[in-house]
Write a protein that holds these residues in place. Structure first.
Motif, PDB file in Angstrom:
ATOM      1  N   LEU A 142       0.874  -1.507  -0.315  1.00 60.03           N
ATOM      2  CA  LEU A 142       0.137   0.543   0.052  1.00 60.03           C
ATOM      3  C   LEU A 142       1.014   1.136   0.014  1.00 60.03           C
ATOM      4  N   GLU A 143       0.642   1.975  -0.717  1.00 59.80           N
ATOM      5  CA  GLU A 143       1.652   3.147  -0.886  1.00 59.80           C
ATOM      6  C   GLU A 143       1.098   4.788  -0.403  1.00 59.80           C
ATOM      7  N   LEU A 144       1.658   4.743   0.561  1.00 61.66           N
ATOM      8  CA  LEU A 144       1.408   5.481   1.304  1.00 61.66           C
ATOM      9  C   LEU A 144       2.452   6.952   1.007  1.00 61.66           C
ATOM     10  N   THR A 145       1.376   8.135   1.116  1.00 57.82           N
ATOM     11  CA  THR A 145       2.115   9.775   1.319  1.00 57.82           C
ATOM     12  C   THR A 145       1.115  10.720   2.542  1.00 57.82           C
ATOM     13  N   GLU A 146       1.681  11.959   2.234  1.00 53.98           N
ATOM     14  CA  GLU A 146       1.164  12.846   2.711  1.00 53.98           C
ATOM     15  C   GLU A 146      -0.514  12.893   2.497  1.00 53.98           C
ATOM     16  N   CYS A 147      -1.612  12.567   3.474  1.00 51.61           N
ATOM     17  CA  CYS A 147      -3.034  13.351   3.596  1.00 51.61           C
ATOM     18  C   CYS A 147      -3.263  14.003   4.822  1.00 51.61           C
ATOM     19  N   CYS A 148      -4.173  14.819   3.882  1.00 48.35           N
ATOM     20  CA  CYS A 148      -5.224  15.812   4.909  1.00 48.35           C
ATOM     21  C   CYS A 148      -6.328  14.846   5.555  1.00 48.35           C
ATOM     22  N   ILE A 149      -6.919  14.297   6.490  1.00 44.05           N
ATOM     23  CA  ILE A 149      -7.324  12.946   7.121  1.00 44.05           C
ATOM     24  C   ILE A 149      -8.999  14.063   7.759  1.00 44.05           C
ATOM     25  N   ASN A 150      -8.732  15.360   7.637  1.00 47.51           N
ATOM     26  CA  ASN A 150     -10.002  15.727   7.518  1.00 47.51           C
ATOM     27  C   ASN A 150     -10.813  15.868   6.422  1.00 47.51           C
ATOM     28  N   ARG A 151     -10.139  16.369   5.250  1.00 50.76           N
ATOM     29  CA  ARG A 151     -11.295  16.369   4.116  1.00 50.76           C
ATOM     30  C   ARG A 151     -11.325  15.194   3.913  1.00 50.76           C
ATOM     31  N   ILE A 152     -10.549  13.757   4.195  1.00 53.76           N
ATOM     32  CA  ILE A 152     -11.490  12.867   3.639  1.00 53.76           C
ATOM     33  C   ILE A 152     -12.770  12.687   4.367  1.00 53.76           C
ATOM     34  N   LEU A 153     -12.598  12.479   5.772  1.00 52.81           N
ATOM     35  CA  LEU A 153     -13.453  12.442   6.658  1.00 52.81           C
ATOM     36  C   LEU A 153     -14.643  12.671   6.094  1.00 52.81           C
ATOM     37  N   ARG A 154     -14.317  14.224   6.529  1.00 51.64           N
ATOM     38  CA  ARG A 154     -15.869  15.333   5.451  1.00 51.64           C
ATOM     39  C   ARG A 154     -16.040  15.148   4.132  1.00 51.64           C
ATOM     40  N   GLN A 155     -15.206  15.034   3.633  1.00 50.34           N
ATOM     41  CA  GLN A 155     -15.931  14.278   2.464  1.00 50.34           C
ATOM     42  C   GLN A 155     -16.398  12.936   2.298  1.00 50.34           C
ATOM     43  N   THR A 156     -16.153  12.072   2.955  1.00 50.01           N
ATOM     44  CA  THR A 156     -17.139  10.902   3.774  1.00 50.01           C
ATOM     45  C   THR A 156     -18.261  10.802   3.582  1.00 50.01           C
ATOM     46  N   VAL A 157     -18.383  11.533   4.668  1.00 50.89           N
ATOM     47  CA  VAL A 157     -19.576  12.152   5.019  1.00 50.89           C
ATOM     48  C   VAL A 157     -20.283  12.953   4.205  1.00 50.89           C
ATOM     49  N   PHE A 158     -19.896  13.800   3.514  1.00 49.72           N
ATOM     50  CA  PHE A 158     -21.148  14.372   2.488  1.00 49.72           C
ATOM     51  C   PHE A 158     -21.247  13.008   1.316  1.00 49.72           C
ATOM     52  N   SER A 159     -20.648  12.205   0.953  1.00 52.23           N
ATOM     53  CA  SER A 159     -20.602  11.308   0.151  1.00 52.23           C
ATOM     54  C   SER A 159     -22.228  10.007   0.598  1.00 52.23           C
ATOM     55  N   TYR A 160     -22.297  10.228   1.669  1.00 57.53           N
ATOM     56  CA  TYR A 160     -23.474   9.730   2.511  1.00 57.53           C
ATOM     57  C   TYR A 160     -24.787  10.505   2.830  1.00 57.53           C
ATOM     58  N   TYR A 161     -24.872  12.101   1.688  1.00 56.05           N
ATOM     59  CA  TYR A 161     -25.786  12.680   2.275  1.00 56.05           C
ATOM     60  C   TYR A 161     -27.581  11.975   2.190  1.00 56.05           C
ATOM     61  N   GLU A 162     -27.063  11.615   0.728  1.00 55.81           N
ATOM     62  CA  GLU A 162     -27.981  10.693   0.721  1.00 55.81           C
ATOM     63  C   GLU A 162     -29.202   9.666   1.210  1.00 55.81           C
ATOM     64  N   ASP A 163     -28.447   8.527   1.252  1.00 57.52           N
ATOM     65  CA  ASP A 163     -28.654   7.398   2.728  1.00 57.52           C
ATOM     66  C   ASP A 163     -28.911   8.223   3.835  1.00 57.52           C
ATOM     67  N   TRP A 164     -28.130   9.729   3.981  1.00 56.22           N
ATOM     68  CA  TRP A 164     -29.221  10.124   5.936  1.00 56.22           C
ATOM     69  C   TRP A 164     -30.663  10.497   5.548  1.00 56.22           C
ATOM     70  N   THR A 165     -30.817  11.055   4.017  1.00 51.63           N
ATOM     71  CA  THR A 165     -31.557  11.780   3.844  1.00 51.63           C
ATOM     72  C   THR A 165     -32.596  10.844   4.061  1.00 51.63           C
ATOM     73  N   LYS A 166     -32.100   9.708   3.393  1.00 49.31           N
ATOM     74  CA  LYS A 166     -33.373   8.527   3.001  1.00 49.31           C
ATOM     75  C   LYS A 166     -33.445   8.214   4.291  1.00 49.31           C
ATOM     76  N   LEU A 167     -32.772   7.441   5.136  1.00 47.57           N
ATOM     77  CA  LEU A 167     -33.248   7.271   6.473  1.00 47.57           C
ATOM     78  C   LEU A 167     -33.654   8.004   7.478  1.00 47.57           C
TER      79      LEU A 167
END
Length: 307
Positions: free
Chosen positions: A150-175
């Motif tokens: 697994l290739e590792l690089t410098e990652c902004c963990i806050n940004r990735i977590l926020r993107q994941t949360v927003f990717s589930y927007y439709e699921d949150w709304t539907k449920l």
């Protein structure tokens, strides 16, 4: 002259005796080896003498026998693993395939356009479920391969977590779920893999949605050297979770509620977290189930996160 002959005779007899001892010892070692080839035993090969290289030979043979036992155990473990994979995979695939077959038959017999559209939508959903199942199995098998890197690089963990949360927007709304989340604003960087991190958060959130009771929390905080991500959900009072089993492959707390799940989501999350030098644990306090992940911090910035 007689003395010389006597000495030579004595030496010859001694050499014959030593040779007989060596022959008997070799024969005994051969019997022990033959026993080990037929029996599954942890007994070590022994010898009555250690001179003349016999002791070294016995040590080498014991090392070979030990390696053979370890390889045999690995082989047996792999056999059990493959058996589990085939059993669980066939069970997980059978449900959507059976459903697909039924709806395709209904589609063939149906003449109503609206009903046809509904059946087509269901067929697409079942195909999507099958693709997810196969993708999870492929990812898990890849992570279990010792040669996988697994290739590792410098990652902004806050940004990735926020993107994941927003990717589930439709699921949150539907449920009808309004997740509570508190994600630190200052960008925090760790050594990781963006796709792997997204997959980790996605799998843990999906697990929270599958088992959540309208209450899900997503939190990110940091200390000087460590960033902590906690994803928690309230579970039903009737649901029983074996906390020490949640990261095991194919584990499902309630199989009836996860017909389209392989039970590999949290196992995959754990494998990725460990490969990114992090830790992951599960906690259960009363009716709140939490997955807590921690990663070493590389650096923090004072700027605001841009998504």
């Amino acid at each position: 002259m007689y003395i010389t002959i006597g000495i030579l005779s004595g030496v010859i007899l001694l050499l014959i005796l030593i040779l007989l001892i060596f022959v008997r010892q070799i024969q005994d070692i051969c019997r022990q080896l033959l026993f080990f080839t037929k029996q599954d035993s942890n007994i070590r090969i022994t010898s009555q003498i250690s001179c003349g290289g016999v002791g070294k030979l016995v040590d080498i043979l014991n090392m070979i026998v030990k390696e053979r036992r370890e390889n045999k155990k690995k082989y047996m473990d792999k056999e059990v693993y493959l058996s589990d994979v085939y059993t669980n995979l066939s069970h997980d695939i059978r449900t959507p395939l059976t459903s697909l077959d039924g709806y395709i038959q209904l589609l063939e017999e149906c003449e109503n356009k609206e009903e046809q559209k509904r059946y087509l939508w269901i067929v697409r959903e079942r195909i999507h479920s099958l693709k997810e199942i196969l993708e999870e199995l492929f990812t898990f098998s890849k992570l279990k391969n010792e040669t996988y890197h697994l290739e590792l690089t410098e990652c902004c963990i806050n940004r990735i977590l926020r993107q994941t949360v927003f990717s589930y927007y439709e699921d949150w709304t539907k449920l009808g779920i309004q997740p509570e989340f508190d994600i630190e604003e200052i960008p925090i960087y760790m050594e990781g893999n963006e796709q792997a991190l997204f997959r980790v958060f996605q799998n843990v959130m999906k697990n929270a949605i599958d088992h959540g009771e309208q209450k899900i929390g997503i939190f990110l905080s940091s200390s000087q050297n460590v960033v902590c991500v906690q994803i928690c959900n309230e579970i039903s009072k009737t649901e029983e979770i074996e906390i020490d089993q949640v990261f095991e492959r194919f584990y499902k707390a309630d199989a009836s509620r996860n017909k389209n799940s392989t039970g590999l989501g949290l196992s995959i999350a754990k494998e990725f977290v460990l490969r990114m030098n992090g830790t992951i644990v599960a906690q259960l306090e009363e009716q709140e189930f939490s997955i807590i992940m921690k990663f070493p911090i590389i650096k923090k910035n004072k700027s605001v996160i841009n998504i």
